[in-house]
Design a protein around this motif. Structure first.
Motif, PDB file in Angstrom:
ATOM      1  N   GLY A   1      56.378  58.007  37.350  1.00  0.00           N
ATOM      2  CA  GLY A   1      56.177  59.119  38.499  1.00  0.00           C
ATOM      3  C   GLY A   1      55.562  58.650  39.888  1.00  0.00           C
ATOM      4  N   LEU A   2      55.808  57.250  40.082  1.00  0.00           N
ATOM      5  CA  LEU A   2      55.731  56.712  41.587  1.00  0.00           C
ATOM      6  C   LEU A   2      56.661  56.734  42.472  1.00  0.00           C
ATOM      7  N   SER A   3      56.508  56.972  43.756  1.00  0.00           N
ATOM      8  CA  SER A   3      57.574  56.996  44.749  1.00  0.00           C
ATOM      9  C   SER A   3      58.575  55.745  44.381  1.00  0.00           C
ATOM     10  N   GLN A   4      59.867  55.864  44.476  1.00  0.00           N
ATOM     11  CA  GLN A   4      60.906  54.914  44.327  1.00  0.00           C
ATOM     12  C   GLN A   4      60.750  53.993  45.535  1.00  0.00           C
TER      13      GLN A   4
ATOM     14  N   SER B   1      60.472  48.671  49.060  1.00  0.00           N
ATOM     15  CA  SER B   1      59.785  47.463  49.939  1.00  0.00           C
ATOM     16  C   SER B   1      58.336  47.602  49.762  1.00  0.00           C
ATOM     17  N   VAL B   2      57.805  48.566  48.730  1.00  0.00           N
ATOM     18  CA  VAL B   2      56.445  48.545  48.795  1.00  0.00           C
ATOM     19  C   VAL B   2      56.047  47.748  47.381  1.00  0.00           C
ATOM     20  N   PRO B   3      55.266  46.585  47.595  1.00  0.00           N
ATOM     21  CA  PRO B   3      54.617  46.025  46.241  1.00  0.00           C
ATOM     22  C   PRO B   3      53.836  46.850  45.359  1.00  0.00           C
ATOM     23  N   VAL B   4      54.292  46.461  44.193  1.00  0.00           N
ATOM     24  CA  VAL B   4      53.705  46.994  42.933  1.00  0.00           C
ATOM     25  C   VAL B   4      52.555  45.886  42.467  1.00  0.00           C
ATOM     26  N   PHE B   5      51.360  46.313  42.279  1.00  0.00           N
ATOM     27  CA  PHE B   5      50.267  45.454  41.949  1.00  0.00           C
ATOM     28  C   PHE B   5      49.866  46.286  40.235  1.00  0.00           C
ATOM     29  N   GLY B   6      50.086  44.892  39.318  1.00  0.00           N
ATOM     30  CA  GLY B   6      49.566  45.600  38.115  1.00  0.00           C
ATOM     31  C   GLY B   6      48.465  45.265  37.665  1.00  0.00           C
ATOM     32  N   PHE B   7      47.771  45.608  36.652  1.00  0.00           N
ATOM     33  CA  PHE B   7      46.670  45.256  35.982  1.00  0.00           C
ATOM     34  C   PHE B   7      46.509  45.676  34.649  1.00  0.00           C
ATOM     35  N   ILE B   8      46.225  45.005  33.598  1.00  0.00           N
ATOM     36  CA  ILE B   8      46.061  45.159  32.366  1.00  0.00           C
ATOM     37  C   ILE B   8      44.823  44.408  31.821  1.00  0.00           C
ATOM     38  N   ALA B   9      43.697  45.173  31.328  1.00  0.00           N
ATOM     39  CA  ALA B   9      42.518  44.416  30.826  1.00  0.00           C
ATOM     40  C   ALA B   9      41.532  45.513  30.002  1.00  0.00           C
ATOM     41  N   ARG B  10      40.619  44.773  29.350  1.00  0.00           N
ATOM     42  CA  ARG B  10      39.648  45.576  28.939  1.00  0.00           C
ATOM     43  C   ARG B  10      38.762  45.905  30.273  1.00  0.00           C
ATOM     44  N   LEU B  11      38.285  47.083  30.234  1.00  0.00           N
ATOM     45  CA  LEU B  11      37.694  47.742  31.641  1.00  0.00           C
ATOM     46  C   LEU B  11      36.168  47.206  31.423  1.00  0.00           C
ATOM     47  N   THR B  12      35.735  46.021  31.921  1.00  0.00           N
ATOM     48  CA  THR B  12      34.308  45.493  31.760  1.00  0.00           C
ATOM     49  C   THR B  12      34.107  44.918  33.252  1.00  0.00           C
ATOM     50  N   SER B  13      32.962  44.945  33.477  1.00  0.00           N
ATOM     51  CA  SER B  13      32.652  44.087  34.852  1.00  0.00           C
ATOM     52  C   SER B  13      33.200  42.839  34.927  1.00  0.00           C
TER      53      SER B  13
ATOM     54  N   ILE C   1      38.446  45.657  42.557  1.00  0.00           N
ATOM     55  CA  ILE C   1      39.780  46.255  42.904  1.00  0.00           C
ATOM     56  C   ILE C   1      39.632  47.649  43.319  1.00  0.00           C
ATOM     57  N   LEU C   2      38.568  48.282  43.208  1.00  0.00           N
ATOM     58  CA  LEU C   2      38.374  49.910  43.776  1.00  0.00           C
ATOM     59  C   LEU C   2      38.482  50.026  45.167  1.00  0.00           C
ATOM     60  N   PRO C   3      38.089  49.061  45.991  1.00  0.00           N
ATOM     61  CA  PRO C   3      38.279  49.102  47.472  1.00  0.00           C
ATOM     62  C   PRO C   3      39.537  48.842  48.192  1.00  0.00           C
ATOM     63  N   LEU C   4      40.187  47.927  47.171  1.00  0.00           N
ATOM     64  CA  LEU C   4      41.611  47.534  47.398  1.00  0.00           C
ATOM     65  C   LEU C   4      42.298  48.704  47.386  1.00  0.00           C
ATOM     66  N   VAL C   5      42.495  49.289  46.281  1.00  0.00           N
ATOM     67  CA  VAL C   5      43.107  50.689  46.004  1.00  0.00           C
ATOM     68  C   VAL C   5      42.957  51.760  46.829  1.00  0.00           C
ATOM     69  N   GLU C   6      41.705  52.039  47.309  1.00  0.00           N
ATOM     70  CA  GLU C   6      41.471  53.129  48.201  1.00  0.00           C
ATOM     71  C   GLU C   6      42.185  52.640  49.626  1.00  0.00           C
ATOM     72  N   ASN C   7      42.264  51.518  49.925  1.00  0.00           N
ATOM     73  CA  ASN C   7      42.799  50.903  51.225  1.00  0.00           C
ATOM     74  C   ASN C   7      44.033  51.151  51.199  1.00  0.00           C
TER      75      ASN C   7
ATOM     76  N   SER D   1      46.972  54.119  52.705  1.00  0.00           N
ATOM     77  CA  SER D   1      47.897  53.718  53.658  1.00  0.00           C
ATOM     78  C   SER D   1      49.499  53.833  53.229  1.00  0.00           C
ATOM     79  N   ARG D   2      49.359  53.920  51.745  1.00  0.00           N
ATOM     80  CA  ARG D   2      50.881  53.763  51.296  1.00  0.00           C
ATOM     81  C   ARG D   2      51.660  52.738  51.587  1.00  0.00           C
ATOM     82  N   THR D   3      50.838  51.802  51.632  1.00  0.00           N
ATOM     83  CA  THR D   3      51.618  50.259  51.706  1.00  0.00           C
ATOM     84  C   THR D   3      51.523  49.405  50.457  1.00  0.00           C
ATOM     85  N   ALA D   4      50.981  49.942  49.225  1.00  0.00           N
ATOM     86  CA  ALA D   4      50.892  49.270  48.172  1.00  0.00           C
ATOM     87  C   ALA D   4      50.954  50.091  46.898  1.00  0.00           C
ATOM     88  N   GLN D   5      51.486  49.983  45.788  1.00  0.00           N
ATOM     89  CA  GLN D   5      51.315  50.764  44.603  1.00  0.00           C
ATOM     90  C   GLN D   5      50.563  50.138  43.516  1.00  0.00           C
ATOM     91  N   PHE D   6      49.986  50.815  42.585  1.00  0.00           N
ATOM     92  CA  PHE D   6      49.083  50.121  41.524  1.00  0.00           C
ATOM     93  C   PHE D   6      49.250  50.604  40.268  1.00  0.00           C
TER      94      PHE D   6
END
Ligand code: ADP
Length: 434
Positions: free
Chosen positions: A248-251, A254-266, A273-279, A283-288
């Motif tokens: 369901g992401l915009s197709q 030209s916008v890079p997709v950043f993937g992340f897979i992990a146990r969610l622990t500190s 990563i949180l501030p990176l995503v917000e940023n 600004s619609r410059t990357a997808q996650f």
């Protein structure tokens, strides 16, 4: 010694794909098979958890103290797998009480103390296989190492203890299985050369620098980088549009997709990563694309982004191997900014698919990703640092250099062979010692 086939019994709490939470399961799937190809007879024993499904047959029943246990035997990828059944300890619930895989109850510690005692009872049983080496893994089998050492006689098996994650020790008021495993084994190793050095420092030792330094002083502490079972991660054709569409992401090509897979622990650096995503989502410059489960506040923080920026952030809270494969293969970059990382398999799997990882220079990440050649590496565990390299990645994405980087990633060889050779040498060495 060289002519006789070495027999190794792996004892662990996880095994992919039947009982997987994290990388430990992948190691138990890949390493015994690679050893087998080097002429070592390797078998595995794990608890028979309620959810485990595989063809197997009952071998025999036996006593663990006063409790009854049953041994089942099956095969996975040509390797003999023993499943240890006891309804009271393993017949209910998931593998670990906590979704982050961290021991958080006495009940959990008791469960794996029982597993350790049960494997020991099996090893005493004349009906069971007689290994030359018992290869213990993490705190779940630390007690097994301790009992084996205490009861050692002429002809008893040698003990290897591998540390996959030092932070999780199964500690209770009565003792520390991780510390016991470290102290009792004939050889201790961890899963990367850099982590083997890091854990001798207060910052990374999780309180065990004394025990670890003692073993290092005896030259009984090694670092062996994990591998990846490439057959378990088959090649997949890239199709970014279909991937974006599925989530369901915009197709946007030209916008890079950043993937992340992990146990969610500190440990996994989610907070960086949180501030990176917000940023970048704003600004619609990357997808996650995020896949993981664990600490509730981290799950919620990620889920909020998906609600706020549904065309730029996709989040799945849960465990999903099929989606994991798609993320490794279809993302443009793979995020792994871990605060500490004993080895890390995610970055190796991502490289296999030509997805350059963005990592922090720690543990196995430092040992496997080369800055500006096979990924991007930053040092300080700070959000600004991650944003800095992510910006670098976005500039890179539109250049020829990025294509070369993806190719270079795919040319890396992180197969299990090299690691298995190092383990074989280690077994030979301890078996030749008195
Ligand atoms: P760790 O052992 O600390 O969990 P690793 O990077 O060594 O980290 O290994 C993690 C393994 O678990 C990889 O195979 C990764 O793909 C898998 N994994 C982690 N979380 C999930 C999830 N939510 N769904 C599917 N696979 C997962």
């Amino acid at each position: 010694m060289n002519k006789k086939k070495i027999k190794v019994l792996f004892a662990a709490s996880e095994l992919a794909p039947i009982a997987k939470v994290g990388g430990l399961a992948d190691v138990m799937e890949g390493l015994p098979r690679a050893l087998h190809r080097l002429g070592i007879s390797a078998r595995i024993v794990i608890p028979f958890y309620a959810h485990v499904r595989m063809p197997c047959r009952k071998k025999f029943s036996f006593f663990v103290g006063k409790a009854r246990a049953h041994l089942w035997e099956g095969k996975l990828g040509g390797i003999t797998v023993y499943l240890l059944e006891n309804k009271f300890y393993f017949g209910r619930g998931p593998i670990y009480a906590s979704r982050t895989a961290f021991a958080d109850t006495d009940k959990e510690t008791k469960k794996f103390l029982f597993f350790s005692e049960a494997v020991y009872s099996l090893l005493q049983d004349h009906r069971f296989w007689k290994p030359d080496v018992v290869h213990c893994n993490d705190w779940h089998t630390g007690e097994l190492a301790r009992i084996l050492k205490e009861s050692r006689q002429q002809g008893s098996p040698k003990i290897v203890f591998t540390i996959h994650n030092l932070q999780n020790q199964g500690r209770t008021a009565k003792g520390n299985p991780m510390a016991n495993g470290i102290a009792s084994a004939d050889m201790v190793n961890t899963v990367s050369p850099t982590y083997a050095k890091e854990i001798l420092t207060t910052e990374y030792s999780c309180g065990l620098e004394g025990e670890l330094s003692t073993r290092a002083g005896e030259r009984k502490l090694k670092g062996i980088l994990n591998g990846t079972d490439y057959a378990y991660w088959p090649k997949i054709k890239r199709n970014k549009k279909a991937f974006q569409n599925m989530l369901g992401l915009s197709q946007l090509a030209s916008v890079p997709v950043f993937g992340f897979i992990a146990r969610l622990t500190s440990q996994k650096g989610v907070r960086l990563i949180l501030p990176l995503v917000e940023n970048f989502a704003k600004s619609r410059t990357a997808q996650f694309v995020f896949l993981g489960q664990g600490e509730r506040d981290l799950e919620q923080a990620l889920a909020t982004f998906a609600k706020r920026y549904p065309r730029f952030v996709y989040v799945k809270i849960g465990f999903d191997e099929k989606l994991a494969r798609a993320i490794y293969a279809q993302s443009d970059f793979f995020l792994m900014p871990s605060v500490f990382e004993p080895c890390g398999l995610g970055q190796m799997i991502a490289m296999r698919y030509g997805t350059p990882p963005i990592v922090r220079a720690t543990g196995g990440l430092k040992d496997s990703v080369k800055h500006f050649r096979t990924g991007l590496v930053f040092k300080k565990p700070r959000a600004e640092e991650l944003i800095r390299v992510a910006r670098m990645a976005m500039r890179l994405y539109h250049t020829q250099k990025f294509r070369r980087m993806t190719k270079m990633c795919m040319q890396q060889d992180f197969s299990w062979r090299a690691s298995a050779l190092a383990y074989k040498k280690m077994y030979q060495r301890i078996l030749s010692e008195k």
